[in-house]
Structures are given as C-alpha cells and as structure tokens.
Scaffold this active site. Structure first.
Site, short mmCIF file in Angstrom:
data_model
loop_
_atom_site.label_atom_id
_atom_site.label_comp_id
_atom_site.label_asym_id
_atom_site.label_seq_id
_atom_site.Cartn_x
_atom_site.Cartn_y
_atom_site.Cartn_z
N ASP A 120 -13.88 -36.59 43.46
CA ASP A 120 -14.66 -37.39 44.41
C ASP A 120 -15.53 -36.49 45.29
OD1 ASP A 120 -15.69 -39.48 45.86
OD2 ASP A 120 -13.84 -39.95 46.92
N GLN A 211 -12.09 -45.66 57.42
CA GLN A 211 -13.35 -46.16 56.87
C GLN A 211 -14.54 -45.67 57.70
OE1 GLN A 211 -10.53 -48.17 56.69
NE2 GLN A 211 -10.58 -47.78 54.50
N GLY A 212 -15.55 -45.16 57.01
CA GLY A 212 -16.71 -44.59 57.68
C GLY A 212 -16.66 -43.08 57.81
N ASP A 213 -15.49 -42.48 57.58
CA ASP A 213 -15.36 -41.02 57.63
C ASP A 213 -15.57 -40.37 56.28
OD1 ASP A 213 -14.70 -40.76 60.37
OD2 ASP A 213 -12.65 -41.38 59.95
N SER A 214 -15.53 -41.14 55.20
CA SER A 214 -15.64 -40.61 53.83
C SER A 214 -16.77 -39.60 53.71
CB SER A 214 -15.93 -41.75 52.86
OG SER A 214 -14.76 -42.45 52.52
#
Length: 260
Positions: A120, A211-214
C-alpha cells in the site's frame, strides 16, 4: 455520489470481512485529527504534506525529494485524479498556508491489493519543485526495519476517533512504538496472517492514526519507516495501526520516482 460509492465499498469490505483502509471510509471535509494527538508546528514535521482532492484534505504524504511525495496506494484510487489532486506543503493548517501545488503524475504500486492491503504505497511527482526551508524538508527513507519496541511518531489531520471524532484544522502528532511484523501477526494481537511482509505495525494506548491520516508518515530515528495504511477501527485495544513498511518497499519507491 462519492460518499455513496465509498459507503458501498465500505459495506462490501465489511461484508467480506476486510479491514477498511484508513483513507477510504466516508468522511466530511471537517474530519480532522490523529487519535490522542497533540498540536504541533510544521517546523517539527516539515516533511508532512496534505493531499487535497477537489479542495478538501483527504490523505497525508511525506516529502522525500523536492518534487516527489510518498503516500498510500489506496489514496490514489478513484475518484482521485491528476485534475482534482493538489498537495499542500509547508503549513500545519490543512486549509491554508504554505504552498499548494499541482501534481504532474502519480503511481501506485503495481502489486497493491485492496482486499489484503499489501504493497500500500505510491508516489506523486509535483508539477513544480518545492523550495526547502524550515517548514519544508525531505525525510530520508529507512533502509532497515526498526526493531520491535522502537520509539516512533505519527502525524496527520485524521479523525479523533473512529465514530465521529472532533475536528482540528491543525496538524497533530502522537508518539507510539514499533510493533514488529512477527509480533503484530502473532496471537498477542488480533490480526494474525493479515499482517504481511510489506507491513509494519505501531501501537500506543489510546493513540493511533485514523480516517484522513492515510498516506502520512510513521517516523522512527528521524527516518520514514512507514506509510499509514489500515487498521481495525482506530486506537482499538489489541489492534495496532498497520503501515506500509518503507524499508521493504524502498527499492520500489526509488525506481518509481524515476519513471513517474
């Protein structure tokens, strides 16, 4: 339409027993910070950038050279396109400050798999080069995986909790500790064989990416050792955060930045 599509993807993933990558759940542009995080200045994390899609923050990234950003492959999935993607660098605010640059090209790892989250990682090439200074600097990529128990830190603008965390317009960070892949995949934790060779974990009580830190950085020893990838909810006991292991994927990044 985006939220409807992403909601459907999330429901399908849950139905099939998959753990949802940290950048793909439905989120408002107001979702905003690391779980258990502390406000920080960009001077302390000058490699951190915000990926902006259609004017809103949705993922993080790390500067590794004046025109190359490392992020998560799943951040580059549809509906992300070159036309709607921008990178904000040099600001601890996700909505203003620093510089906002267009992206000339992007490349996700060819071996990335949405279901398993393996490989990823992806790279972006900026349309113009960044000017380095106190608020914008590159970070070196690790060539060796840090030892189990090593001190590390995470940063980003993701949610404060899995279910409706409060928002922050300011970059936050949290200290954490490396959980080696063999330990993370053991019966001590809940992931088992889901943790693969291209992954590394990190954990601290009540602290995690969300969520949003990816795509954002896991840093240890002053080097980029991981890219925020996935997890079971956020800061859930017995489920560390899982990251793409930069040391394992470094050769791919070095090659990809030549061709992207």
């Amino acid at each position: 339409m985006f939220l409807q599509i992403v909601t459907l993807l999330a429901l399908l993933a849950i139905t099939n027993g998959a753990v949802i990558p940290l950048g793909l759940e439905p989120q408002s542009p107001q979702d905003g910070r690391i779980v258990g995080g502390t406000a920080t200045s960009i001077e302390d994390h000058p490699w951190q950038v915000s990926l902006q899609r259609s004017g809103a923050h949705f993922c993080g990234g790390s500067i590794i050279s004046s025109n190359i950003i490392v992020t998560a492959a799943h951040c580059l999935d549809s509906p992300t396109t070159l036309s709607n993607l921008r990178v904000r660098a040099g600001s601890n605010k996700r909505t203003y400050g620093g510089v906002l640059l267009q992206v000339a090209a992007m490349k996700a790892h060819e071996g990335y798999n949405y279901q398993t989250k393996v490989n990823d990682i992806g790279v972006l090439r900026l349309q113009s080069s960044l000017t380095f200074g106190s608020t914008i600097k590159a970070i070196a990529m690790a060539s060796a995986t840090p030892a189990h128990g090593s001190a590390a830190s995470i940063s980003g603008w993701g949610k404060t909790s899995y279910s409706g965390g409060s928002s922050s317009a300011t970059l936050l960070y949290a200290n954490t500790k490396i959980v080696g892949r063999s330990q993370c995949a053991s019966s001590t934790y809940g992931y088992g064989s889901s943790v693969m060779a291209t992954m590394i974990c990190a954990a601290a009580a009540n602290k995690d990416a969300c969520q949003g830190d990816s795509g954002g950085p896991l840093v240890s020893g002053g080097q980029l050792v991981g890219v925020i990838s996935w997890g079971q909810e956020c800061a859930l006991a017995n489920y560390p955060g899982v990251f793409a292991n930069v040391a394992e994927l470094r050769d791919w990044v070095l090659q990809a930045q030549k061709t992207v």
